[in-house]
Motif scaffolding. Sequence first.
Motif, mmCIF file in Angstrom:
data_model
loop_
_atom_site.group_PDB
_atom_site.id
_atom_site.type_symbol
_atom_site.label_atom_id
_atom_site.label_comp_id
_atom_site.label_asym_id
_atom_site.label_seq_id
_atom_site.Cartn_x
_atom_site.Cartn_y
_atom_site.Cartn_z
ATOM 1 N N ILE A 63 0.738 -1.109 -0.032
ATOM 2 C CA ILE A 63 -0.046 0.027 -0.079
ATOM 3 C C ILE A 63 0.734 1.220 -0.094
ATOM 4 C CG2 ILE A 63 -1.684 1.331 1.217
ATOM 5 C CD1 ILE A 63 -2.775 -1.307 -0.038
ATOM 6 N N HIS A 80 -5.712 3.281 5.218
ATOM 7 C CA HIS A 80 -5.681 1.729 5.405
ATOM 8 C C HIS A 80 -5.722 1.359 6.822
ATOM 9 C CE1 HIS A 80 -1.349 1.518 6.316
ATOM 10 N NE2 HIS A 80 -1.421 2.547 5.537
ATOM 11 N N LEU A 90 -8.679 -1.384 2.994
ATOM 12 C CA LEU A 90 -8.054 -0.333 2.283
ATOM 13 C C LEU A 90 -9.026 0.523 1.875
ATOM 14 C CD1 LEU A 90 -5.591 1.051 0.543
ATOM 15 C CD2 LEU A 90 -6.350 -0.592 -1.132
#
Length: 558
Positions: A63, A80, A90
């Motif tokens: 991420i 997230h 997320l």
Amino acid sequence: MRSLDPTDPSAVGGYPLLARLGAGGMGQVFLSRTSSGRPLALKTVRSELAVDPGFEARFAREIASSDRVRSPWTVTVVDHSPPGQRPQWLATEFVAAPSLAEWVERHGPLPTPAVRALGAELAEGLRAVHRAGLAHRDVKPSNVLLARRHPLLIDFGIARAADDTRHTRTGGVIGSPGYMAPEQVTGGTSAAPGDVFALAAVLVYAATGQGPFLHPGEEPSAARLLYRIVHEEPRLDDVPPALAPVLAACLDKSPEARPTAQELPDLLAPAAAGPTEWATALPAGLTEDLAAREAELRTLLDARTATVTPPATTAPQGFGPPRPPHPAPSAAAYGTPPPPYGTPPAVHDGLSGTGRGSGGVPSAAGGGRRARGRTAVVAAGASAAVVAVAVAVVVAAPWGGDGDGPAGDRTSPPATSSPSASRPAADALPASWVGTWKGTGPGSTAGDGVFNARTTGVSVTLTLHTARRGENVGRQVSHVTEAGSGADIGCTETLRLRETHGTTMVFEAVTSTPSDPSTGVVCGAGNLYTLTKQGAALVLGDEGSQTAGSPSRLGRVT
């Protein structure tokens, strides 16, 4: 969109759930919103993925990597889940647009000009991904949104994070059968050439209504499709002749023989073919479809705003450590659904940086980064810098441009200009905001030194001039002191007025450069910041690209 199921939680991570958007191999996707009304797509990760002991670390890492990609062809990561929270989730910006898979299933293949434009635009999106040193690894029709201005690539962070877990419906590989490169099938690896292969398969689907390894009317097993990808040639009989050669080249079994994403725009939409910009090549009916979706979204968000009382938040307490998180909306506010998962997003005292605060991973913007031996240090307040500056002197540089080039490419209206009479005052920055604002924060030594830098002080200055929504409105300069080295890892950002909500404004960083170029910090644009005017101060909201240890309030200087 469809209504929530009775078993769905009322909120995840402090974000209220409004509707179901769909489900995929990685988890359920919900419509949500921030406290200022910004729509979000919130995806929860399937519980069985968390069983793998390494998934959480990969999830956080991927991420953070995904957030380095800032382009018109990708959606923005907003937040997230923090370490240890279940389910993992997320949140990205939500775009009210159909996927390519949905559109073709309902309306049939796209006309050739639209396929050309789609391919050229998505190739540009892949170029942005590849320039960041990443590969998407799961380009497929359902991961392409047919948005109004540009088609969008979505959903690649979670797919990459799961790449080593092998928790897939096909039992051994990540990706979607029919849209995977041969090397991804046989070796489980995929880099930039694999994305080019997948994009070509997607364009075959867009042009014909089926993938290049499907026969008409059949529904083969995943194993059969994977065998064909490795051993058989693609079926391009129904592909328009003008597109077939370039798509055949992209579908070559050898990664080295394929064109690059950089070469594809000119191959797919050569000048001789005439203009094929996406905005002028939209398939018939898409404009009306987008308008209907946007109206449905506004109705849903407005209804929630009218019926749900926003949760109380803890008022900023000046400078110091992060404030306690605000409570999640109560179940009573949404009827009687199950209790929410997780905890609300962390609230950080400041405008600079990248979320999560206590050693977490950047949640909304790629932090400033520079090489440190073998360790890349991400400034928790650097490139995700700050919505305001720091030092007694604002860096002397011209106002930034329109967000497509470096600061100074184009000048913005001077501070004395006023909004057009054709635009209502509510759509512009209030006159009381115009001027220079400053604040300081203590920094935070709680970072991990990898994704979040350890800092000992943050100083920011925000300079605003009159502007309408959508226009450049000013600039912030941050000075973030890195613990140990004493280096300034802050960034200077040109800001655009993105949203206006009474006394609350949302700003977007359209350019970002190091406040001290000698440090080698990498600053990324696209950060979002929410500020509210409370008396004589500007106060940071509970969302945005902020980090621990930044100032919670800015006072007026001029």
